[in-house]
Design a protein around this motif. Structure first.
Motif, PDB file in Angstrom:
ATOM      1  N   UNK A  14       0.831  -1.206   0.000  1.00  0.00           N
ATOM      2  CA  UNK A  14       0.000   0.000   0.000  1.00  0.00           C
ATOM      3  C   UNK A  14       0.867   1.258   0.000  1.00  0.00           C
ATOM      4  N   UNK A  15       1.951   1.220   0.765  1.00  0.00           N
ATOM      5  CA  UNK A  15       2.868   2.366   0.788  1.00  0.00           C
ATOM      6  C   UNK A  15       3.534   2.552  -0.575  1.00  0.00           C
ATOM      7  N   UNK A  16       3.955   1.451  -1.204  1.00  0.00           N
ATOM      8  CA  UNK A  16       4.587   1.549  -2.526  1.00  0.00           C
ATOM      9  C   UNK A  16       3.611   2.110  -3.548  1.00  0.00           C
ATOM     10  N   UNK A  17       2.354   1.699  -3.466  1.00  0.00           N
ATOM     11  CA  UNK A  17       1.340   2.224  -4.380  1.00  0.00           C
ATOM     12  C   UNK A  17       1.149   3.725  -4.165  1.00  0.00           C
ATOM     13  N   UNK A  18       1.044   4.135  -2.898  1.00  0.00           N
ATOM     14  CA  UNK A  18       0.886   5.567  -2.592  1.00  0.00           C
ATOM     15  C   UNK A  18       2.112   6.352  -3.058  1.00  0.00           C
ATOM     16  N   UNK A  19       3.294   5.781  -2.857  1.00  0.00           N
ATOM     17  CA  UNK A  19       4.526   6.446  -3.297  1.00  0.00           C
ATOM     18  C   UNK A  19       4.567   6.540  -4.823  1.00  0.00           C
ATOM     19  N   UNK A  23       4.785   9.956  -6.827  1.00  0.00           N
ATOM     20  CA  UNK A  23       5.884  10.165  -7.772  1.00  0.00           C
ATOM     21  C   UNK A  23       5.361  10.508  -9.161  1.00  0.00           C
ATOM     22  N   UNK A  24       4.333   9.791  -9.607  1.00  0.00           N
ATOM     23  CA  UNK A  24       3.753  10.064 -10.920  1.00  0.00           C
ATOM     24  C   UNK A  24       3.194  11.482 -10.986  1.00  0.00           C
ATOM     25  N   UNK A  25       2.453  11.878  -9.952  1.00  0.00           N
ATOM     26  CA  UNK A  25       1.836  13.211  -9.962  1.00  0.00           C
ATOM     27  C   UNK A  25       2.895  14.303  -9.909  1.00  0.00           C
ATOM     28  N   UNK A  31      -0.006  20.550 -11.835  1.00  0.00           N
ATOM     29  CA  UNK A  31      -0.726  20.977 -10.640  1.00  0.00           C
ATOM     30  C   UNK A  31      -0.161  20.270  -9.406  1.00  0.00           C
ATOM     31  N   UNK A  32      -0.636  20.678  -8.254  1.00  0.00           N
ATOM     32  CA  UNK A  32      -0.230  20.047  -7.014  1.00  0.00           C
ATOM     33  C   UNK A  32      -0.912  18.697  -6.823  1.00  0.00           C
ATOM     34  N   UNK A  33      -0.560  18.022  -5.755  1.00  0.00           N
ATOM     35  CA  UNK A  33      -1.089  16.695  -5.469  1.00  0.00           C
ATOM     36  C   UNK A  33      -2.605  16.712  -5.278  1.00  0.00           C
ATOM     37  N   UNK A  49      -4.566   6.721 -12.604  1.00  0.00           N
ATOM     38  CA  UNK A  49      -3.466   7.169 -11.746  1.00  0.00           C
ATOM     39  C   UNK A  49      -3.142   6.101 -10.703  1.00  0.00           C
ATOM     40  N   UNK A  50      -4.165   5.464 -10.158  1.00  0.00           N
ATOM     41  CA  UNK A  50      -3.940   4.393  -9.191  1.00  0.00           C
ATOM     42  C   UNK A  50      -3.223   3.223  -9.855  1.00  0.00           C
ATOM     43  N   UNK A  51      -3.627   2.899 -11.076  1.00  0.00           N
ATOM     44  CA  UNK A  51      -2.978   1.803 -11.797  1.00  0.00           C
ATOM     45  C   UNK A  51      -1.509   2.111 -12.076  1.00  0.00           C
ATOM     46  N   UNK A  52      -1.220   3.341 -12.442  1.00  0.00           N
ATOM     47  CA  UNK A  52       0.172   3.718 -12.666  1.00  0.00           C
ATOM     48  C   UNK A  52       0.974   3.673 -11.363  1.00  0.00           C
ATOM     49  N   UNK A  53       0.335   4.033 -10.269  1.00  0.00           N
ATOM     50  CA  UNK A  53       0.995   3.947  -8.970  1.00  0.00           C
ATOM     51  C   UNK A  53       1.261   2.513  -8.555  1.00  0.00           C
ATOM     52  N   UNK A  54       0.380   1.607  -8.955  1.00  0.00           N
ATOM     53  CA  UNK A  54       0.536   0.194  -8.599  1.00  0.00           C
ATOM     54  C   UNK A  54       1.740  -0.450  -9.274  1.00  0.00           C
ATOM     55  N   UNK A  55       2.247   0.167 -10.312  1.00  0.00           N
ATOM     56  CA  UNK A  55       3.453  -0.354 -10.962  1.00  0.00           C
ATOM     57  C   UNK A  55       4.619  -0.389  -9.975  1.00  0.00           C
ATOM     58  N   UNK A  56       4.607   0.515  -9.008  1.00  0.00           N
ATOM     59  CA  UNK A  56       5.673   0.552  -8.005  1.00  0.00           C
ATOM     60  C   UNK A  56       5.685  -0.702  -7.130  1.00  0.00           C
ATOM     61  N   UNK A  57       4.611  -1.486  -7.140  1.00  0.00           N
ATOM     62  CA  UNK A  57       4.575  -2.712  -6.346  1.00  0.00           C
ATOM     63  C   UNK A  57       5.486  -3.804  -6.894  1.00  0.00           C
ATOM     64  N   UNK A  58       5.926  -3.661  -8.137  1.00  0.00           N
ATOM     65  CA  UNK A  58       6.861  -4.647  -8.683  1.00  0.00           C
ATOM     66  C   UNK A  58       8.142  -4.729  -7.857  1.00  0.00           C
TER      67      UNK A  58
END
Length: 93
Positions: A14-19, A23-25, A31-33, A49-58
């Motif tokens: 969950x932390x990796x996804x949020x990170x 990072x993507x934004x 614009x801001x977060x 955006x959530x799907x792109x963030x989930x790439x960090x879970x690799x």
């Protein structure tokens, strides 16, 4: 013991996804977060955006596998499945 390892993996996932989302934004949005998330929700691309963030879970998934910590890897996989469910809910609402 096993539940604790899965929980650690889930929290790391969950932390990796949020990170990954952050990072993507910060890299690709002018614009801001908070502004970007509100705009994404209004224009129905928050799931993307959530799907792109989930790439960090690799990264943590394969690190845990390499370190022979399969239960933590399962936790990261569960976090990815949670992200997929959230994306599906957002797409069908």
């Amino acid at each position: 013991m096993i539940k604790k390892e899965i929980l650690i993996g889930l929290l790391v996932g969950l932390f990796a996804n949020a990170a990954g989302i952050y990072l993507y934004i910060t890299l690709f949005s002018p614009d801001g977060l908070e502004e970007t998330i509100l705009k994404a929700k209004q224009e129905d691309f928050l799931g993307s955006i959530i799907a792109l963030g989930a790439i960090a879970n690799f990264l943590p998934f394969f690190v845990f596998l390499k370190k022979n910590q399969p239960y933590r890897s399962r936790g990261v996989l569960i976090a990815t499945l949670i992200a997929a469910i959230v994306i599906a809910i957002l797409k069908f609402n």
